[in-house]
Write an enzyme that holds these catalytic residues in place. Structure first.
Site, mmCIF file in Angstrom:
data_model
loop_
_atom_site.group_PDB
_atom_site.id
_atom_site.type_symbol
_atom_site.label_atom_id
_atom_site.label_comp_id
_atom_site.label_asym_id
_atom_site.label_seq_id
_atom_site.Cartn_x
_atom_site.Cartn_y
_atom_site.Cartn_z
ATOM 1 N N GLY A 62 0.825 -1.202 0.000
ATOM 2 C CA GLY A 62 0.000 0.000 0.000
ATOM 3 C C GLY A 62 0.855 1.245 0.000
ATOM 4 O O GLY A 62 2.085 1.173 -0.009
ATOM 5 N N GLU A 63 0.191 2.375 0.002
ATOM 6 C CA GLU A 63 0.872 3.667 -0.008
ATOM 7 C C GLU A 63 0.451 4.452 1.214
ATOM 8 O O GLU A 63 -0.722 4.804 1.361
ATOM 9 C CB GLU A 63 0.508 4.439 -1.272
ATOM 10 C CG GLU A 63 1.296 5.719 -1.473
ATOM 11 C CD GLU A 63 2.672 5.492 -2.095
ATOM 12 O OE1 GLU A 63 3.541 6.372 -1.949
ATOM 13 O OE2 GLU A 63 2.877 4.436 -2.719
ATOM 14 N N GLY A 64 1.375 4.708 2.112
ATOM 15 C CA GLY A 64 1.074 5.475 3.311
ATOM 16 C C GLY A 64 1.329 6.950 3.088
ATOM 17 O O GLY A 64 1.725 7.381 2.002
ATOM 18 N N GLY A 67 5.056 7.379 2.259
ATOM 19 C CA GLY A 67 5.688 6.565 1.231
ATOM 20 C C GLY A 67 5.110 5.165 1.168
ATOM 21 O O GLY A 67 4.227 4.805 1.943
ATOM 22 N N PRO A 68 5.596 4.345 0.253
ATOM 23 C CA PRO A 68 5.066 2.996 0.041
ATOM 24 C C PRO A 68 5.507 1.989 1.093
ATOM 25 O O PRO A 68 6.524 2.183 1.762
ATOM 26 C CB PRO A 68 5.623 2.625 -1.337
ATOM 27 C CG PRO A 68 6.930 3.363 -1.390
ATOM 28 C CD PRO A 68 6.674 4.677 -0.702
ATOM 29 N N VAL A 69 4.724 0.923 1.217
ATOM 30 C CA VAL A 69 5.046 -0.168 2.135
ATOM 31 C C VAL A 69 5.109 -1.464 1.331
ATOM 32 O O VAL A 69 4.212 -1.749 0.531
ATOM 33 C CB VAL A 69 3.987 -0.299 3.247
ATOM 34 C CG1 VAL A 69 4.348 -1.445 4.197
ATOM 35 C CG2 VAL A 69 3.877 1.000 4.021
ATOM 36 N N ASP A 179 -4.029 9.456 15.571
ATOM 37 C CA ASP A 179 -4.678 9.042 14.329
ATOM 38 C C ASP A 179 -5.252 7.630 14.452
ATOM 39 O O ASP A 179 -5.040 6.776 13.589
ATOM 40 C CB ASP A 179 -3.696 9.126 13.161
ATOM 41 C CG ASP A 179 -4.398 9.175 11.805
ATOM 42 O OD1 ASP A 179 -5.588 9.525 11.772
ATOM 43 O OD2 ASP A 179 -3.757 8.863 10.792
#
Length: 390
Positions: A62-64, A67-69, A179
């Site tokens: 995924g994309e946080g 940045g990407p994971v 969050d």
């Protein structure tokens, strides 16, 4: 002979100073890492590149917000989640070091475990345990939901409550997550919940002000005092937990514009049913059986957690006690917080990375202030960083 030895000595000396000069810019990085109380294991970039097969798209989870994971497998067989900070990210060296320090300082069954980091050259990478059942929002209302039964859902809420109680009251460092949301709660192979994404976590001291200069979090889970005034305490997380708990009961996001108006906004619908003693109608229709007492208890706790005044919300340790049945759930006499402060505009969500914003795919909503906020100086904030694996 003597001249030859002298030339060799001077050559070696020259090479030494050249190498030392080239390494000097990275010395600050090393000094900053040495200043961390609990220094995590440091991975070699080549090792992580091999583990993720060169960070290929097929391994992207995924994309946080930063940045990407990627999913990877270490040479010892451990499966990992590699959070690779984007070059475009505004998160600098000091923020990265602070995140490492924060995560390394806390260990709990209901928190995502940090295996280590990579701090090599321009690379800024965090390495976490991989959780095969993805995030709670995907499990509840994603395209491939897990059909969680009631007992599992209740245990998930209890686990999340215990994790937050640890962060707020039991950890050596008092931590506010800021969050808490369904996509920031990950599930392991046994469906044990683990709270992720401490990139927004803030440490605070009782002697210091709790006023935050920048609001960060996800719209739909933000406590009113934080969204409006930037007033940040552990009760901010308590409010968000209440929203998550209701989502777990009903099996849908906290807002859904496709539904009829009275059911569109979860807090509003939950309060309406509670007021009329019809709480059981809130339960996910896909559940063939459930514990009525636990449903009423969880809904009551959720409504207490989402009260307008922070002082009216219980601490997370008290939430744990209520969910365990050790103490009674107090009667809720007033509506959840956002019902009088905010109205919904649409179902768009945004992500904020310091001073920039980009569109995201959360199941949250954008709020506009009602007439009661017309004199406020602050504008409704955009949402904070995405989940670690979202």
């Amino acid at each position: 002979m003597v001249v030859g030895v002298g030339v060799v000595f001077l050559s070696v000396l020259a090479v030494f100073f050249i190498v030392r000069r080239r390494k000097r810019p990275q010395s600050d990085d090393d000094d900053e890492l040495l200043g961390i109380d609990v220094r995590p294991y440091t991975f070699n970039y080549a090792e992580l590149r091999t583990a993720t097969e060169g960070f290929i798209p097929a391994n992207k989870l995924g994309e946080g917000g930063f940045g990407p994971v990627y999913k990877g497998t270490l040479c010892d067989g451990r499966v990992i989640a590699v959070k690779q900070l984007s070059v475009a990210s505004h998160q600098g060296k000091s923020q990265f070091v602070a995140e490492i320090a924060t995560i390394s300082a806390v260990q709990h069954r209901n928190l995502v475990k940090l295996y280590g980091c990579c701090y090599e050259g321009a690379q800024r990478i965090l390495v976490y345990e991989y959780l095969e059942n993805n995030s709670l929002d995907q499990a509840l209302f994603g395209k491939e939901s897990l059909d969680l039964d009631w007992s599992t859902r209740y245990d998930i809420c209890l686990g999340v409550a215990r994790g937050l109680a640890y962060l707020h009251e039991e950890s050596r460092l008092r931590i506010i997550h800021r969050d808490v949301k369904a996509s920031n709660i990950l599930l392991d192979g046994n469906l044990i919940p683990k709270i992720s994404d401490f990139g927004l976590a803030k440490l605070y001291d009782d002697k210091k002000t709790h006023i935050s200069t920048r609001v960060a979090g996800t719209i739909g889970y933000l406590a009113p005092e934080y969204a409006i005034r930037g007033h940040l305490t552990e009760k901010t997380d308590v409010f968000a937990f209440g929203v998550v708990a209701l989502e777990v009961v009903i099996g849908r996001p906290n807002s859904d514009s496709s539904l009829e108006e009275e059911k569109m906004y979860l807090l509003d619908w939950a309060w309406h049913l509670y007021e009329n003693n019809h709480q059981l109608e809130l339960v996910d229709s896909t559940l063939s059986k459930f514990n009525e007492e636990e449903v009423k208890r969880l809904i009551g706790v959720a409504l207490l957690c989402t009260q307008t005044l922070p002082s009216s919300r219980p601490s997370m340790s008290r939430v744990v006690a209520m969910l365990c049945g050790d103490i009674e759930v107090s009667t809720v006499n007033s509506k959840p917080g956002y019902l009088t402060e905010w109205t919904f505009d649409d179902v768009t969500s945004f992500v904020s990375d310091d001073d920039t914003a980009e569109e995201s795919s959360d199941y949250t909503s954008h709020y506009i202030s009602s007439a009661s906020l017309s004199n406020q100086d602050t504008t409704p904030p955009i949402s904070g960083a995405q989940a670690l694996l979202h």
